[in-house]
Design an enzyme around this catalytic site. Sequence first.
Site, PDB file in Angstrom:
ATOM      1  N   VAL A  68      94.379  34.476   8.134  1.00  0.00           N
ATOM      2  CA  VAL A  68      95.192  33.273   7.994  1.00  0.00           C
ATOM      3  C   VAL A  68      94.705  32.188   8.960  1.00  0.00           C
ATOM      4  CG1 VAL A  68      97.553  32.389   8.234  1.00  0.00           C
ATOM      5  CG2 VAL A  68      97.189  34.720   7.457  1.00  0.00           C
ATOM      6  N   CYS A  69      94.788  30.939   8.503  1.00  0.00           N
ATOM      7  CA  CYS A  69      94.580  29.784   9.386  1.00  0.00           C
ATOM      8  C   CYS A  69      95.580  28.708   8.961  1.00  0.00           C
ATOM      9  CB  CYS A  69      93.136  29.283   9.322  1.00  0.00           C
ATOM     10  SG  CYS A  69      92.682  28.529   7.744  1.00  0.00           S
ATOM     11  N   ALA A  70      95.343  27.474   9.325  1.00  0.00           N
ATOM     12  CA  ALA A  70      96.294  26.409   9.006  1.00  0.00           C
ATOM     13  C   ALA A  70      96.296  26.052   7.522  1.00  0.00           C
ATOM     14  CB  ALA A  70      95.989  25.165   9.836  1.00  0.00           C
TER      15      ALA A  70
END
Length: 195
Positions: A68-70
Amino acid sequence: MTSSPAPAAIGADQARTRLHELTVIDVRTPAEYASGHLPGALNIPLDHIRRALPEIRHAAEHADVLVVCASGARSENACKLLAEQGITTATLVGGTGAWAAEGHDLHTPAASGTRAGWSMERQVRFTAGGLVLLGLLLGLLVDPVLQLISAGIAGGLVFSALTNTCGMAAVLGKLPHNRPRAADLDAALAALRNR
């Protein structure tokens, strides 16, 4: 040269229903992670993924790994890097932004005293805007040639959009507030080993 296939992607609702069976790795900077992350996510910034390969491989043997990231760009890059190492992962479509937009909770480490920081996107916008403004002001007040600062930043932003990379984010990620403390990274790696 062939490009590697796009990593598997799952949506926020599907990830939420499977959260209890996933190992979630958040590849954002510590400051971004502190501003809100998926419940149970471990913070291993993108530039530390190679160091964490043995632990991620171990975790992937016991559960599906969700990166996951932004927004999904950095997590997709991490998934591709992990795939090159034979580790199967998936990325969260739209990242934590999509997760929050769907109404799902983001956890913050407020109890640990970690101060939440700005997202990398916000840091890039602030820095780019500040440099463009500085270039324009210096160009008007000192020497018109200094407006090349603004032109360089504009060119960098266009290149960033075309290549889905961001050199400025890479530089900002090296600042102390965006670097993981050794103890935090070691704790995340230990948690992966214990899965």
